[in-house]
Enzyme design. Structure first.
Site, PDB file in Angstrom:
ATOM      1  CD  GLU A   1      31.617  -4.710  40.178  1.00 58.62           C
ATOM      2  OE1 GLU A   1      31.519  -3.528  40.597  1.00 58.62           O
ATOM      3  OE2 GLU A   1      31.034  -5.124  39.173  1.00 58.62           O
TER       4      GLU A   1
ATOM      5  CB  CYS B   1      28.405  -7.177  36.375  1.00 60.18           C
ATOM      6  SG  CYS B   1      28.025  -6.049  37.735  1.00 60.18           S
TER       7      CYS B   1
ATOM      8  CG  HIS C   1      24.229  -7.840  34.720  1.00 60.14           C
ATOM      9  ND1 HIS C   1      24.723  -8.352  35.889  1.00 60.14           N
ATOM     10  CD2 HIS C   1      24.238  -6.487  34.864  1.00 60.14           C
ATOM     11  CE1 HIS C   1      25.028  -7.362  36.713  1.00 60.14           C
ATOM     12  NE2 HIS C   1      24.741  -6.222  36.113  1.00 60.14           N
TER      13      HIS C   1
ATOM     14  CG  ASN D   1      24.115  -6.692  41.448  1.00 61.52           C
ATOM     15  OD1 ASN D   1      24.446  -7.673  40.801  1.00 61.52           O
ATOM     16  ND2 ASN D   1      24.480  -5.463  41.105  1.00 61.52           N
TER      17      ASN D   1
END
Length: 445
Positions: free
Chosen positions: A83, A120, A244, A328
């Site tokens: 992304e 994600c 996640h 992240n």
């Protein structure tokens, strides 16, 4: 047909480190515990001046191919999930293939290339694409190269700034894999949400509280949908549950709700009832608000039980060890969690061959997916080959002023001239701009 799944994995972290407790918190006038205890993060990784999503992806893929003795002819497709893409037409996979062609005699002209976008969860969707391609018999004996690569950058002083990170995970998907095979059953939870988005902008617009609630809601739906196909679920069926992980604190919430949900109407709930009572049922309350309040109270008590604590220590905590140090990675996050859990198992001498993983992926916007994976006999050799600890230890530690500089370097709207903090060696690097505004790369030997 033999199983299909991940045959090999490589991880590439950005070469710079921002210590959240020692460097970021003092500069922000914050208590370090806000990050280390609240978010569950200790440090973030960032790309150096000559690094970006292409170099991290290509370097991870190159190490994987070299270790497995592969040539371009062995790869039938290259899928990149990100992304953080910088082109609305040309996919990142073409840049990665171009990099790799610099170091191999053959090319990837025969390979299907693409780019996946769904926040994600796109990394898991790319694995699904590769799985389906092989199961359909369209791979002609070739494997798929799936790469999740992101620079998760937030605007300065954004509440999400402390969760930033940068890195890539390259995965080889093939028949009869050495690491894990995928289940055919999948569960989905998907809805049109605006919890986190980037409408023609680099930095995300985030509704933080809503984003957490959407994450949890979609995960619950995906778990229900998976159970409808796979049958009744039990926590003892799964050795680990990689989630996640935008930050470990989020996983703490998801794990508690997931465990509560999965033990309902099982022997585990009956055993826990002697200590904290039975789970509340909606029909026992006059209003939804009363029911939700009772469920929240029950969940708080559940997480304090020894049984839940033992489950969390075995099934969740090991998957968070890398994320705590790198932040992240968006599309790579859940795949870092899988690797971290298996890596901890290797270090502790835990035998995982034949064990099941319950993998819970999520992407804002919003969609969750749950599937199971079976760990294969060759998992030890694959995890032993990882050098992620060395990469994490070798990162250059930034001062806050240097962090501000590197943030500007990777801000698409800012032009700044900063010297590199590390020296490239045996890796692909960003090498300036082409005549049409394209990014150029070279291999530094």
């Amino acid at each position: 047909m033999t199983g299909v799944g991940i045959d090999a994995i490589e991880i590439r972290t950005g070469k710079l480190k921002l210590d959240l407790a020692e460097t970021f918190a003092p500069a922000q006038g914050e208590d370090p515990g806000k990050y280390t205890k609240g978010l569950g993060l200790h440090a973030s990784s960032f790309p150096d001046v000559y690094e970006d999503i292409v170099t991290m992806a290509a370097n991870a893929a190159h190490r994987l191919m070299e270790r497995k003795g592969l040539t371009p002819d062995d790869i039938g497709r290259i899928d990149v999930a990100t992304e953080s893409a910088f082109d609305n037409s040309k996919p990142v996979s073409t840049y990665v293939a171009g990099c790799l062609e610099e170091v191999y005699d053959d090319d990837f002209h025969h390979a299907n290339k693409g780019e996946r976008k769904f926040a994600c969860i796109a990394g898991t969707q790319s694995l699904d694409d590769a799985f389906n391609w092989i199961r359909a018999g369209r791979n002609r004996g070739r494997a798929a190269l799936v790469i999740a690569t992101d620079t998760a950058l937030y605007a300065r002083d954004d509440p999400g700034e402390a969760t930033q990170g940068a890195g890539a995970v390259a995965m080889l998907v093939d028949e009869d894999p050495d690491l894990v095979t995928f289940s055919t059953e999948q569960g989905f939870g998907s809805a049109d949400e605006t919890d986190f988005l980037k409408p023609n902008q680099q930095f995300p617009s985030v509704d933080g509280k809503r984003s957490v609630n959407v994450y949890l809601a979609r995960m619950r739906e995906a778990l229900d949908d998976f159970a409808a196909q796979a049958g009744d679920l039990h926590p003892d069926d799964y050795a680990m549950v990689p989630f996640h992980t935008p930050f470990p604190g989020m996983v703490r919430k998801a794990a508690a709700l997931g465990y509560r949900h999965i033990v309902r109407d099982t022997d585990v709930e009956l055993a826990l009832a002697e200590e904290i009572g039975r789970q509340p049922r909606p029909e026992e309350f006059k209003t939804r608000e009363q029911y939700f309040d009772a469920m929240e109270e029950y969940t708080d008590e559940l997480t304090e039980t020894e049984r839940y604590g033992d489950w969390y220590a075995d099934s969740i905590e090991p998957t968070l060890s890398i994320a705590r140090e790198v932040g992240n990675w968006y599309t790579g996050s859940v795949h870092v969690a899988r690797a971290a859990g298996l890596k901890r198992s290797l270090e502790e001498g835990r035998e995982m061959a034949g064990e099941q993983l319950l993998v819970a992926s999520y992407g804002s916007g919003a969609q969750a997916e749950v599937h199971s994976e079976t760990v294969q006999p060759g998992w030890r050799e694959e995890i032993e080959a990882l050098n992620v600890d060395e990469q994490i230890d070798d990162r250059y530690e930034l001062s806050f002023e240097e962090y501000e500089q590197i943030h500007d370097v990777h801000n698409h709207d800012t032009e700044t001239d900063v010297e590199e903090f590390t020296a490239p060696d045996g890796e692909f690097v960003f090498d300036g701009w082409g005549r049409m505004g394209e990014r150029k790369y070279r291999y530094v030997r």
